[in-house]
Design a protein around this motif. Structure first.
Motif, short mmCIF file in Angstrom:
data_model
loop_
_atom_site.label_atom_id
_atom_site.label_comp_id
_atom_site.label_asym_id
_atom_site.label_seq_id
_atom_site.Cartn_x
_atom_site.Cartn_y
_atom_site.Cartn_z
N LYS A 57 5.81 4.40 -4.82
CA LYS A 57 5.29 3.81 -6.05
C LYS A 57 4.48 4.85 -6.78
O LYS A 57 3.63 5.52 -6.20
CB LYS A 57 4.43 2.59 -5.74
CG LYS A 57 3.85 1.92 -6.98
CD LYS A 57 2.99 0.73 -6.61
CE LYS A 57 2.38 0.08 -7.85
NZ LYS A 57 1.51 -1.06 -7.50
N GLU A 94 -1.74 1.78 2.74
CA GLU A 94 -1.95 0.39 3.13
C GLU A 94 -1.97 0.29 4.64
O GLU A 94 -1.23 0.98 5.34
CB GLU A 94 -0.84 -0.49 2.54
CG GLU A 94 -1.11 -1.98 2.67
CD GLU A 94 -0.10 -2.82 1.90
OE1 GLU A 94 0.75 -3.44 2.56
OE2 GLU A 94 -0.17 -2.84 0.65
N GLN A 132 6.25 2.48 5.97
CA GLN A 132 6.53 3.17 4.73
C GLN A 132 8.01 3.09 4.39
O GLN A 132 8.86 2.79 5.24
CB GLN A 132 6.07 4.62 4.81
CG GLN A 132 4.57 4.76 5.01
CD GLN A 132 4.10 6.19 4.91
OE1 GLN A 132 4.88 7.12 4.92
NE2 GLN A 132 2.80 6.37 4.79
N ALA A 133 8.31 3.36 3.13
CA ALA A 133 9.68 3.22 2.65
C ALA A 133 10.64 4.16 3.38
O ALA A 133 11.75 3.79 3.73
CB ALA A 133 9.73 3.49 1.15
N ASN A 140 5.29 4.10 -0.34
CA ASN A 140 6.42 3.27 -0.76
C ASN A 140 7.08 3.81 -2.03
O ASN A 140 7.82 3.11 -2.70
CB ASN A 140 5.94 1.83 -0.99
CG ASN A 140 5.56 1.16 0.31
OD1 ASN A 140 6.28 1.25 1.30
ND2 ASN A 140 4.43 0.49 0.32
N SER A 189 -6.20 -1.42 1.83
CA SER A 189 -5.69 -0.16 1.29
C SER A 189 -6.85 0.78 1.01
O SER A 189 -7.98 0.35 0.77
CB SER A 189 -4.88 -0.39 0.01
OG SER A 189 -5.71 -0.87 -1.03
N THR A 203 -6.37 -6.78 0.29
CA THR A 203 -5.23 -7.19 -0.51
C THR A 203 -4.30 -8.03 0.34
O THR A 203 -4.64 -8.45 1.45
CB THR A 203 -4.49 -5.95 -1.05
OG1 THR A 203 -3.43 -6.37 -1.90
CG2 THR A 203 -3.94 -5.09 0.07
N ARG A 204 -3.12 -8.29 -0.16
CA ARG A 204 -2.07 -8.97 0.59
C ARG A 204 -0.83 -8.12 0.54
O ARG A 204 -0.48 -7.57 -0.52
CB ARG A 204 -1.80 -10.36 -0.01
CG ARG A 204 -3.03 -11.25 -0.03
CD ARG A 204 -2.77 -12.59 -0.69
NE ARG A 204 -1.98 -13.47 0.15
CZ ARG A 204 -1.79 -14.77 -0.11
NH1 ARG A 204 -2.34 -15.32 -1.19
NH2 ARG A 204 -1.07 -15.51 0.70
N ASP A 205 -0.15 -7.97 1.67
CA ASP A 205 1.04 -7.13 1.69
C ASP A 205 2.24 -7.87 1.12
O ASP A 205 2.13 -9.00 0.61
CB ASP A 205 1.32 -6.63 3.11
CG ASP A 205 1.60 -7.77 4.09
OD1 ASP A 205 1.96 -8.89 3.64
OD2 ASP A 205 1.47 -7.55 5.31
N ALA A 206 3.40 -7.24 1.19
CA ALA A 206 4.61 -7.82 0.61
C ALA A 206 4.98 -9.16 1.25
O ALA A 206 5.67 -9.98 0.64
CB ALA A 206 5.77 -6.83 0.75
N LYS A 207 4.52 -9.38 2.48
CA LYS A 207 4.82 -10.62 3.18
C LYS A 207 3.73 -11.67 2.99
O LYS A 207 3.80 -12.76 3.55
CB LYS A 207 5.01 -10.35 4.67
CG LYS A 207 6.17 -9.42 4.98
CD LYS A 207 6.30 -9.17 6.48
CE LYS A 207 7.47 -8.25 6.80
NZ LYS A 207 7.57 -7.98 8.26
N GLY A 208 2.70 -11.32 2.22
CA GLY A 208 1.63 -12.26 1.96
C GLY A 208 0.53 -12.25 2.99
O GLY A 208 -0.41 -13.06 2.94
#
Length: 331
Positions: A114, A124, A231-232, A112, A194, A184-189
């Protein structure tokens, strides 16, 4: 102050070279000529004591900037090639370049874009059959996880449907961390996982789960299917047969690359503030600030000869000498 390189006496790139890119204030630079490697220099005591962690951060940021700069330049070329008769080959060429992202950025840029200063870019992913919904659907169950070389050292977690999402993530993370996997939790929760990009192939091919007969088959480990998080930038999905859509994808990719470029430049700016004696509020400091800015400009011009001369010159200057100069009254 724009920070370039502080040599700690160790190699900070694959060839111990100092490389940089030309910059403008409005957009990423056009492709620059290759910078000739600087001959390795052994630093004397003084500069060797420089914070190794900061040095690695600066080195990683530089490599990330170099990769992003080249990516932007290649995308500009790709835009022009989209009107050619071999657009598919041009896209594939960029895709092959993009697949080298992790290695070219020394592991500092993840999928992404980052920036990870610890050079541990993450991959992820999600696991089919393992979500907040499935964990809540059913009774309490013990799940055991095994990964590759840890197959004989399975780790277990008890799934409690009454737990909150946060509690489930914490429990799974505790069980998977020894294997190099994090929950973890992704961008959508949603529930996600990962792992270090370098370990991803092994995790992808060997992650197995043994259940108690409710959510997963009982009695034995079963290989589970993993799904890579989107991915981005995904050049492999760009369609040369639809030039208009492909150009939109390319434009979006350029925006993301330039945003990441700006973010990494911000990391370098913060690193500059961390240098001992780098910020002085009096006239003496103003002089040395100007010197530092000039040195940074030299590096940004990719002047290999000037860089070589400067590095050899300052290699023998000890920290005590620099401190004495800073403490001297202005002339």
């Amino acid at each position: 102050m724009q920070l370039s390189v502080v040599d700690s006496g160790r190699q900070v790139t694959s060839r111990g070279a100092v490389e940089s890119v030309s910059l403008t204030r409005t957009e990423l630079p056009a492709p620059v000529a290759k910078v000739e490697p600087v001959a390795p220099t052994t630093l004397r005591p003084g500069l060797k004591s420089y914070d190794g962690q900061l040095n690695r951060q600066v080195s990683g940021a530089q490599q990330a900037l170099q990769f992003l700069s080249e990516a932007d330049a290649r995308l500009r070329v790709l835009r022009k090639e989209m009107n050619s008769g071999d657009a598919a080959a041009a896209i594939e060429k960029f895709n092959q370049f993009w697949q080298q992202r992790s290695a070219a950025s020394a592991g500092t840029l993840d999928g992404n874009l980052k920036f990870n200063s610890d050079a541990k870019a993450k991959q992820e992913f999600s696991v089919r059959g393992l979500s907040f919904e499935t964990l809540r659907n059913g009774d309490t169950e013990t799940l055991s996880f095994a990964v590759g070389k840890w197959s004989r050292q399975a780790s277990s977690v008890t799934v409690d449907p009454t737990q909150s999402d946060a509690a489930m993530v914490t429990a799974l993370d505790r069980a998977l961390t020894p294997m190099g996997v994090r929950a973890t939790r992704d961008a959508k929760g949603e529930l996600a996982f990962s792992v270090s990009e370098k370990d991803w192939p092994q995790i992808r091919d060997s992650l197995a789960i043994r259940g108690g007969g409710r959510r997963f088959p009982t009695g034995q480990f079963n290989h589970v299917r993993t799904v890579v998080a989107e991915q981005a930038i995904q050049p492999s999905q760009w369609n040369a047969a639809d030039p208009r859509k492909a150009l939109q994808d390319i434009s979006q990719a350029q925006l993301l690359i330039r945003k990441s470029y700006g973010d990494v430049r911000g990391v370098l700016a913060e690193a500059a503030q961390s240098i001992d004696g780098g910020t002085v509020a009096d006239a003496r400091g103003a002089y040395w600030q100007g010197f530092a800015d000039g040195f940074a400009d030299t590096l940004e011009r990719a002047d290999g000869e000037a860089i070589t001369t400067t590095v050899r010159t300052v290699a023998g200057i000890s920290k005590r000498t620099v401190s004495s100069l800073l403490a001297a009254p202005p002339t």
